[in-house]
Design an enzyme around this catalytic site. Structure first.
Site, PDB file in Angstrom:
ATOM      1  N   GLU A 136      20.610 -29.785   1.601  1.00  0.00           N
ATOM      2  CA  GLU A 136      21.862 -30.547   1.661  1.00  0.00           C
ATOM      3  C   GLU A 136      21.846 -31.510   2.837  1.00  0.00           C
ATOM      4  O   GLU A 136      21.139 -31.274   3.807  1.00  0.00           O
ATOM      5  CB  GLU A 136      23.004 -29.555   1.923  1.00  0.00           C
ATOM      6  CG  GLU A 136      23.938 -29.300   0.762  1.00  0.00           C
ATOM      7  CD  GLU A 136      24.886 -30.443   0.466  1.00  0.00           C
ATOM      8  OE1 GLU A 136      24.574 -31.620   0.744  1.00  0.00           O
ATOM      9  OE2 GLU A 136      25.949 -30.159  -0.096  1.00  0.00           O
ATOM     10  N   ASP A 137      22.644 -32.554   2.752  1.00  0.00           N
ATOM     11  CA  ASP A 137      22.791 -33.448   3.898  1.00  0.00           C
ATOM     12  C   ASP A 137      23.752 -32.879   4.933  1.00  0.00           C
ATOM     13  O   ASP A 137      23.456 -32.832   6.113  1.00  0.00           O
ATOM     14  CB  ASP A 137      23.249 -34.851   3.429  1.00  0.00           C
ATOM     15  CG  ASP A 137      24.483 -34.821   2.521  1.00  0.00           C
ATOM     16  OD1 ASP A 137      24.954 -33.723   2.142  1.00  0.00           O
ATOM     17  OD2 ASP A 137      24.979 -35.910   2.171  1.00  0.00           O
ATOM     18  N   ASP A 140      30.495 -29.516   5.463  1.00  0.00           N
ATOM     19  CA  ASP A 140      31.722 -29.913   6.165  1.00  0.00           C
ATOM     20  C   ASP A 140      32.699 -28.734   6.126  1.00  0.00           C
ATOM     21  O   ASP A 140      32.642 -27.840   6.965  1.00  0.00           O
ATOM     22  CB  ASP A 140      32.254 -31.183   5.472  1.00  0.00           C
ATOM     23  CG  ASP A 140      33.519 -31.734   6.076  1.00  0.00           C
ATOM     24  OD1 ASP A 140      34.015 -31.167   7.048  1.00  0.00           O
ATOM     25  OD2 ASP A 140      34.023 -32.760   5.578  1.00  0.00           O
ATOM     26  N   PHE A 189      33.511 -38.855  10.533  1.00  0.00           N
ATOM     27  CA  PHE A 189      32.860 -39.241   9.280  1.00  0.00           C
ATOM     28  C   PHE A 189      31.589 -39.996   9.641  1.00  0.00           C
ATOM     29  O   PHE A 189      31.626 -41.012  10.332  1.00  0.00           O
ATOM     30  CB  PHE A 189      33.779 -40.100   8.414  1.00  0.00           C
ATOM     31  CG  PHE A 189      33.241 -40.249   7.028  1.00  0.00           C
ATOM     32  CD1 PHE A 189      33.402 -39.223   6.100  1.00  0.00           C
ATOM     33  CD2 PHE A 189      32.531 -41.385   6.651  1.00  0.00           C
ATOM     34  CE1 PHE A 189      32.868 -39.335   4.822  1.00  0.00           C
ATOM     35  CE2 PHE A 189      32.001 -41.502   5.380  1.00  0.00           C
ATOM     36  CZ  PHE A 189      32.178 -40.483   4.461  1.00  0.00           C
ATOM     37  N   ARG A 202      23.583 -45.997   2.936  1.00  0.00           N
ATOM     38  CA  ARG A 202      22.487 -45.061   2.664  1.00  0.00           C
ATOM     39  C   ARG A 202      21.162 -45.604   3.179  1.00  0.00           C
ATOM     40  O   ARG A 202      20.241 -44.854   3.462  1.00  0.00           O
ATOM     41  CB  ARG A 202      22.347 -44.807   1.148  1.00  0.00           C
ATOM     42  CG  ARG A 202      23.532 -44.090   0.513  1.00  0.00           C
ATOM     43  CD  ARG A 202      23.126 -43.559  -0.857  1.00  0.00           C
ATOM     44  NE  ARG A 202      24.250 -43.214  -1.706  1.00  0.00           N
ATOM     45  CZ  ARG A 202      24.855 -42.020  -1.717  1.00  0.00           C
ATOM     46  NH1 ARG A 202      24.458 -41.069  -0.906  1.00  0.00           N
ATOM     47  NH2 ARG A 202      25.850 -41.784  -2.541  1.00  0.00           N
TER      48      ARG A 202
END
Ligand code: 5GP
Length: 220
Positions: A136-137, A140, A189, A202
């Site tokens: 996963e990136d 959160d 964010f 990206r």
């Protein structure tokens, strides 16, 4: 395996993130960012160590990597590059296989909590008996992982572990424990290194804090 050490990036009030002008930033994003939180070189150095940890923990057992699209794609790509370096060409076993899944819960900058899992050409039945490693990136609230992992267990994999590049320090998190974590980051964010805002950013190599004033221009 439980959590291990990771790099803890302090709150920006404690230690400001890097100013933009000390790094090379794509000109097309210059006004849209606040600061650089994690430079690309540090992402690479940390990914190399995560690959070594994974290699030694699995001890030759074949891993089935599930890359969570789209945000996890760049991390997945770099992680397998380092993982391949760990395995000698004379290793008698195949080190890993992989598939891609898409999990969506985000609308703009907020986690909707309504998690949807899409197999992208993958047959979930094939997970049976495999050592699944989710890549996963960012974790959160932890809701995505909390919804996805029970779905995977329905197909009887041998084990399921999670490798995430980032985990945010957030209030009311599900306290999700990441097995292999790159960085714990403050609650901003972030974009870059395949993490997007409305599909933009990206293509940037560093992980940066977005400048909220720029958001309207990217909103559809
Ligand atoms: P969770 O379910 O843990 O709240 O959210 C996880 C997903 O939300 C991640 O896979 C990612 O797609 C998205 N996400 C959470 N925080 C950020 C962020 O700071 N930047 C970006 N670009 N995506 C985020």
């Amino acid at each position: 395996t439980g959590p291990r050490k990771c790099i803890v990036i302090p709150d920006v009030a404690e230690q400001p993130a890097y100013p933009l002008d000390v790094f090379s930033i794509p000109v097309h994003y210059e006004g849209d960012l606040e600061s650089v939180l994690i430079p690309s070189g540090l992402i690479q150095a940390r990914s190399e160590k995560l690959a070594e940890d994974i290699f030694s923990d699995y001890d030759g057992a074949m891993i089935h990597i599930l890359c969570c699209l789209k945000g996890g794609a760049q991390f997945f790509s770099d992680l397998i590059m380092y993982l391949k370096r760990c395995y000698s060409r004379r290793t008698p076993t195949v080190p890993f296989t992989f598939d891609f899944i898409r999990v969506s819960s985000y609308k703009g900058m907020t986690s909707s909590g309504d998690v949807q899992v899409h197999a992208t050409g993958m047959d979930f039945e094939q997970l049976k008996g495999k050592h699944v490693l989710l890549v996963e990136d960012i974790v959160d609230t932890g809701r995505t992982m909390a919804a996805l992992i029970p779905e995977l267990h329905k197909h009887q994999p041998a084990t399921v572990r999670v490798c995430s590049l980032l985990q945010k320090r957030v209030p009311n998190s599900a306290n999700f424990v990441v097995d292999y974590l790159g960085f714990q980051v403050p609650n901003h964010f972030v974009v870059g290194y395949c993490l997007d805002y409305e599909e933009y950013f990206r293509d940037m190599d560093h992980i940066c804090i977005i400048n909220k004033a720029c958001l309207p221009k990217y909103d559809a």
